[in-house]
Design an enzyme around this catalytic site. Structure first.
Site, short mmCIF file in Angstrom:
data_model
loop_
_atom_site.label_atom_id
_atom_site.label_comp_id
_atom_site.label_asym_id
_atom_site.label_seq_id
_atom_site.Cartn_x
_atom_site.Cartn_y
_atom_site.Cartn_z
N HIS B 241 0.79 -1.22 0.07
CA HIS B 241 0.13 -0.05 -0.11
C HIS B 241 0.80 1.34 -0.05
O HIS B 241 0.66 2.21 -0.61
CB HIS B 241 -0.72 -0.23 0.93
CG HIS B 241 -2.02 0.95 1.30
ND1 HIS B 241 -3.31 0.71 0.67
CD2 HIS B 241 -2.09 2.23 1.48
CE1 HIS B 241 -4.05 1.61 0.91
NE2 HIS B 241 -3.36 2.55 1.41
N HIS B 306 -10.61 2.76 -1.81
CA HIS B 306 -10.86 2.38 -0.72
C HIS B 306 -11.54 0.97 -0.76
O HIS B 306 -13.04 1.08 -0.29
CB HIS B 306 -11.63 3.36 0.38
CG HIS B 306 -11.14 3.50 1.72
ND1 HIS B 306 -11.70 3.95 2.82
CD2 HIS B 306 -9.60 3.56 2.08
CE1 HIS B 306 -10.84 3.81 3.82
NE2 HIS B 306 -9.84 3.68 3.35
#
Lengths: 256, 986
Positions: B241, B306
């Site tokens: 990430h 998300h």
């Protein structure tokens, strides 16, 4: 000509203060954005102002009911000062969340409750002008955008009767050119008697759900690319301004 | 003492009626007669009855509400009541506001351990217990909320008061972690986390064996064990990430990695060739990408995903996503004001419930796609509307392979002056000696392991604490304080947002600017006691920004934040020590070299392998459906049809900047581009658009990526953008990215990313990737399943234009206007929406092979010519031909204008041979335009050299067209109804 001084409230999630300031300035006023906590700390700024504006937004996230928490804060800390302000020959406006705040604070009659659709709605509406508010002088009808989840005007029978007696209904939704163009209902939220705006203090305090500050330029209209083609085909000049500027000009002219 | 206040409407309550409508829709078999609701505020504080009453009055508008401090206000008739409230520790924004109202009304602060909580009661009349149970499941999300069901009899005896206070029994301690263990145990630590003394695991670190061994040998050299906080910190900073290792590491012969060669490489090449016309100011290095708006302002853009959190809690995931990407604008340079949001939701079929479970016992169902879509829509609604940021653009895409993990894209455009108070605002540098200041929300267990979690597939062990709920108002207060005052008074030297990894990432990142940091972790304000230091360090509690503040400015900044009611405190100091040191109550618990933290991650050499594709063409027999029928069916598919119900509930007018709207024309058709005017006194505008064709990945990811860029660029040009001042952003959402086949597809798409952008001269300014959009679980039969999202690339374009009054919309404007098609139409029905439709009807999969190819050279010529024609004022409408092909594009312009058209499509350039290919082929590079009658000559002159065919005239009230040997005549009303069908009742 005197430039009236406008104080625009901000803080806690209000969010239309900058475009409201731009609209007042475009109309020729001198406008200042002030955080409510700064106003509470130095309420004398109200004495130096001729116009107060409670702009749109989402104060406190609409939690516990739109305008409630901010309205309480106004009532709790600025009651006397606002009273003194309105004793003078001044103007005040509450737009959308500002309208909800002014009703919660008891400065305008009635209440705003959840739209019939139970959903936030953003579109343009058509309005018919009534009453005698200086904010709306010379305007018969106009189209403006709305954007709210709790914009359905409500008043009990007593309040409604008083409103009518006081000639205090200022704006009603109607199925006008914009609703026709987009084939949408005139009344967007189920408002009682199509009421979109009301006044108090003999028209000097105006509360309305639609946003005049978002309708200052022609290119803000939702169908302007279509209108522009019509003007071009008719060989007519394409306009520059939108309908909302008239309210802000009226405020400036009031002090001229 | 604990008291409960309930407030209920005295007048007709649209919300209760809304529940009734929804429940009737979802449970048509129930005999539900009515719904009533009551809001409860539970006050857990030592207050007098009078004080409680004062508070209750503040919560009540006597004209419309009533309240009670002694009972739950209930309707006269009901059979069951459901109480829904949050689990302990879940962000409760309404309670936060209520607490402020209470403190304001009483003129005093609540004590430690005292608080206000909310819940709401839903009274149902006419339902059975099993109905009530099913309805409770629909109305709450067990991951974040509790629901209790009582029948009327029980309720009348009294409803219990619940106080969801957080009680943590965790030991507030720092543990050393032994890495002198077997490889198997190292793998386990990497995958499931550090072991607690009771044997449970703390949650995924997402560290590979290779990475674990690197850490092991590093600490062997240091002759000590790592602490838990050090290990967690490395996991955060090294996560896919945060470090984007798949894009960074070598892949086959590409030694410098995909990112450097293809993405950054494209931008460098374009900037160089543009020379003095280069408009990039800050690319790839900051929270967002920034380009010049004019001589005085910068405009920024960033798009995030998300996905994993939205799969578990769609509302919380999406609101956190949008409010989080707003902070990327705030964290750009020294702070940009968010001026527009964009969104994109990729979900499974929302009209069909396909049950899937996270566990074999089928105890943990995934929410149905419908609820995921509803939830993410609500989340972005709350986040965007409450923040006062307009949403001019967005899309919904559906595919069964988004059933496991939805993709939730959220983007924010920012705006800031180029200079202020003598500073260049797109640059920042924390200095040794500056205070580390954290402002905004407090820290709880929210979002722990969010960064590492999103680097993994969704499975039953996925942590519930990864879920969080954004608080837009807390952030708005901070945003006002920063961009209106603190920035322009030069009170800080650097700023960044706290997203993934919380302060562990933001402080470590900023520490790079000066060479080190020293943090005193006990100074971080907490939501509740009992958090371990490692939890405080990596918590992703929202609405926080980190600042570097010169000591002499701290007092002034603190005062400013106080005035805005924003919590802020000093948690440490930036240093030049070369180390990131964390202390807790005086004891050093982390002491790490910056170099190891940021660059110690082992490089993984990635290998790819070309997959074998076995796509088949649909047989002639199933292509015999009448074309009219197919067109109407396409218009009513969720990938093409109207999403006006979303556009209308997102404020696109706030800030007064809207120029072209998300819904265009009388018929309110969703556009793929939008124009805003950021400054009231300047006609300059910003054009935003998007492009995505994940379906093409089934055939060729190069073609998929090229088409995505082409479509984004083309839609922007249609709206009035200029290729001279147009930039793009890339968002890769892949799945199974540890397999050589998917990596091959990634590499192919990256080549297209390079080639296409270089050809158009549109630099990448920011990007993000999410590489593991996989779901591993069980189907309704309890069988193991793996659902992998199709390789998806979202391209977002942002351009600057000189005069918004030349912007163009997609709707036909007037009878008699001439209709042209720019570009060529080929036999390119592979992976088209048309083939998807035919496949569904035949209950087979016919992907086909003729995927649309992007011919950048020809297209560039056409786009430049179109740009010129728009500036000349010839164009009344322009629409880029996309999903569904030419027939759908014609329908959209006609529906938009509520005007018919007379068309002959028999002479189109290109090799489209069959009638259905003429109508539904998705060949790229095409634009449908209408030209004001009398301007044909000028338009044709402007288009000289480009393929441009006159195909008809705007006329009447039906779409009447000839395509090869077929003739179609469809009334506007029928087209419009079909276009609005897919989400009609939403």
């Amino acid at each position: 000509m005197i430039k009236p001084k406008v104080t625009i409230f901000s803080g806690y999630g209000l969010n239309c203060e900058e475009e409201t300031k731009a609209a007042f300035e475009f109309a020729g006023a001198e406008a200042h954005i002030r955080h409510i906590n700064d106003i509470i700390a130095t309420p004398s700024v109200l004495k130096e102002s001729q116009v107060l504006a409670f702009p749109g937004g989402f104060s406190y996230g609409d939690d516990t009911g739109s305008g409630k928490a901010y309205g309480n804060r106004v009532k709790e800390h600025l009651s006397e000062e606002l009273d003194a302000f309105l004793q003078r020959d001044t103007l005040a406006i509450g737009i959308c969340n500002g309208f909800q705040i002014l009703t919660s604070a008891g400065l305008l009659p009635g209440a705003l409750i959840a739209n019939d659709s139970a959903r936030f709605i953003c579109r343009w509406v058509d309005l018919k002008v009534e009453g005698h508010s200086p904010w709306l002088r010379g305007i018969e009808s106009l189209s403006l955008p709305i954007a709210h989840g709790e914009g359905k005007y409500y008043a009990d029978q007593k309040t409604l009767a008083q409103l009518k007696k006081d000639d205090a209904v200022a704006l009603r939704y109607e199925r006008g050119p914009m609703s026709e163009h987009f084939d949408l209902p005139g009344n967007p939220n189920g408002a009682l008697e199509n009421i979109a705006g009301v006044t108090a203090y003999d028209g000097r305090v105006l509360g309305l759900m639609p946003h005049p500050e978002r309708a200052i330029r022609f290119t803000q209209l939702p169908q302007w690319t279509c209108e522009k083609e019509r003007y071009l085909r008719d060989g007519a000049p394409v306009p520059e301004e939108g309908p909302g500027i008239a309210l802000f000009r009226n405020a400036v002219d009031y002090f001229a | 003492m604990t008291r409960r206040i309930t407030v209920a409407a005295k007048v007709e309550d649209a919300r209760a009626l809304g529940y009734l409508r929804t429940l009737r829709d979802i449970f048509p078999g129930s005999k539900i007669r009515s719904v009533a609701v009551a809001q409860a505020y539970t006050v857990d504080a030592k207050l007098t009855a009078k004080e409680i009453d004062t508070f209750a009055r503040r919560l009540t508008n006597p004209l419309i509400d009533e309240y009670s401090t002694s009972r739950v206000i209930a309707p006269k008739k009901y059979t069951f009541v459901i109480e829904i409230g949050f689990h302990p520790g879940v962000t409760d924004n309404v309670a936060k506001t209520a607490r402020q109202m209470l403190e304001d009304a009483l003129g005093k602060k609540l004590k430690k351990d005292e608080d206000v909580y909310t819940s709401f009661f839903v009274f149902l009349d006419g339902v059975s217990r099993s109905d009530a149970e099913a309805m409770a499941r629909e109305l709450h999300n067990p991951l974040i909320e509790r629901a209790s069901i009582y029948d009327a009899k029980q309720a009348k005896r009294g409803l219990p008061i619940v106080v969801p206070q957080v009680h943590l029994h965790e030991r507030v301690a720092v543990d050393a972690v032994s890495l002198d263990v077997s490889d198997d145990e190292l793998v386990r630590i990497g995958k499931e986390g550090v072991a607690n003394p009771d044997g449970t695991r703390r949650g995924p670190l997402a560290l590979s064996l290779n990475a674990m061994k690197t850490i092991q040998s590093h600490y062997r050299k240091l002759k000590r064990l790592p602490t838990d906080i050090e290990l967690e910190s490395l996991a955060q900073t090294w996560s896919e990430h945060c470090k984007h290792s798949i894009f960074a590491d070598p892949i086959d012969e590409v030694k410098e990695g995909i990112y450097k060669r293809y993405i950054k490489g494209a931008t460098q090449k374009i900037r160089k060739s543009k020379g003095k016309r280069d408009f990039c100011l800050s690319v790839f290095t900051d929270n967002a990408g920034g380009i010049a708006f004019d001589g005085e302002y910068i405009v920024t853009h960033k798009v995030e995903t998300h996905n994993s959190p939205s799969a578990l809690d769609p509302f919380g995931g999406a609101i956190t996503g949008i409010v989080g990407v707003n902070r990327d604008a705030l964290g750009f340079g020294l702070g940009a004001k968010p001026i527009a949001n964009v969104y994109g939701y990729c979900v499974g079929d929302p009209h069909k419930d396909v049950p899937v479970y996270r566990d074999a016992a089928k105890k943990q169902p995934l929410l149905p796609s419908r609820r995921i879509l509803e939830g993410v829509i609500r989340g972005v609604n709350a986040g965007g509307n409450q923040s006062g940021i307009p949403t001019p653009l967005g899309f919904v895409a559906t595919d069964p392979r988004y059933r496991g993990k939805p993709l939730v894209f959220a983007g924010t455009v920012g705006f800031l002056p180029r200079k202020s108070a003598g500073r260049v605002l797109h640059k920042k540098k924390a200095r040794a000696g500056d205070y580390i200041v954290v402002a905004g929300g407090r820290v709880g267990l929210d979002g722990i392991h969010g960064a590492t979690f999103s680097s993994e597939a969704l499975a039953s062990g996925s942590p519930a604490t990864a879920v969080q709920i954004g608080d837009p108002i807390t952030q708005k207060k901070m945003s006002d304080a920063v961009v209106r005052e603190a920035r322009d008074r030069a009170l800080y030297t650097s700023i960044t947002d706290n997203g993934a990894g919380g302060i562990s990432c933001s402080i470590a990142e900023m520490a790079k600017e000066c060479g080190g940091a020293l943090v005193n972790l006990e100074k971080v304000p907490l939501k509740y006691p009992g958090l371990s230091p490692w939890q405080i360090w990596i918590s992703e509690s929202q609405e926080r920004m980190t600042f570097a503040v010169p000591k002499k400015h701290w007092k002034e900044l603190k005062k400013l934040f106080d005035r805005h009611d924003v919590e802020a405190c000093v948690v440490g100091e930036f240093t030049a020590s070369g180390k990131c040191v964390v202390k807790y109550k005086g004891k050093t618990i982390m002491d790490m070299h910056m170099e190891f933290l940021h660059d110690g991650r082992p490089v993984e050499h990635q290998k790819t392998r070309k997959p074998v594709y076995t796509n088949i063409e649909p047989p002639k027999s199933i292509r015999n459906v009448p074309l009219e029928k197919s067109l109407l069916a396409l218009l009513s598919r969720s990938n093409i049809g109207s999403i006006s119900f979303i556009s209308q509930q997102y404020d696109h007018e706030v800030q007064g900047t809207s120029v072209t709207k998300p819904l265009q024309g009388r018929g309110r058709v969703n556009a793929d581009a939008g124009v805003i005017q950021p400054l009231p006194h300047s006609k300059k505008g910003v054009v935003l658009s998007h492009g995505f064709f994940p379906w093409y990945s089934d055939i060729d990811t190069y073609a998929m990526a090229a088409a995505s860029i082409d479509a984004a660029v083309r839609s922007a040009v249609c709206a009035g953008a200029s290729l001279e001042h147009l930039a793009v952003l890339d968002n890769f959402c892949w799945s199974s990215s540890n397999t050589p086949e998917r990596l091959y597809e990634l590499k192919e798409s990256a080549k297209a990313v390079y080639d296409t952008a270089v050809a158009y001269g549109t630099p990448y300014i920011s990007g993000k990737d999410s590489m593991f959009n996989d779901f591993r679980g069980f189907d309704a039969k309890g069988k193991k399943i793996h659902i992998a999202a199709p390789p998806t690339l979202l391209i977002s374009a942002i351009g600057v234009i000189d005069d918004v009054s030349r912007a163009v919309t997609i709707d036909f404007k007037a009878e008699g206007d001439r209709i042209y098609l720019i570009g060529e139409t080929h036999d390119e029905l592979g992976a088209s929406e048309y083939f998807a439709l035919l496949s569904e009807k035949a209950k087979k999969t016919y992907v086909g092979t003729g995927v649309p190819r992007t011919h950048t050279k020809k297209n560039l010529l056409a786009y430049r010519a179109l740009e010129h024609a728009i500036q000349k004022g010839c164009i009344a409408s322009a629409l880029s031909v996309g999903r569904g092909g030419l027939a759908v594009a014609l329908s959209k312009s006609a529906i938009g204008g509520q005007l018919g058209a007379l068309l002959d499509l028999s002479q189109l350039p290109g090799n489209a041979s069959s009638d259905d290919a003429i109508l539904f082929s998705e060949s790229q590079g095409r634009v449908l335009v209408s030209v004001r009658a009398g301007m044909e000559a000028e338009f044709e002159k402007a288009m000289k050299g480009a393929k441009c065919t006159r195909i008809g005239t705007v006329k009447g009230s039906e779409l009447s067209l000839i395509a090869g040997s077929s003739t179609l005549k469809i009334p506007l009303g029928t087209l419009t109804a079909a276009y609005r069908a897919s989400f009609k009742d939403w």
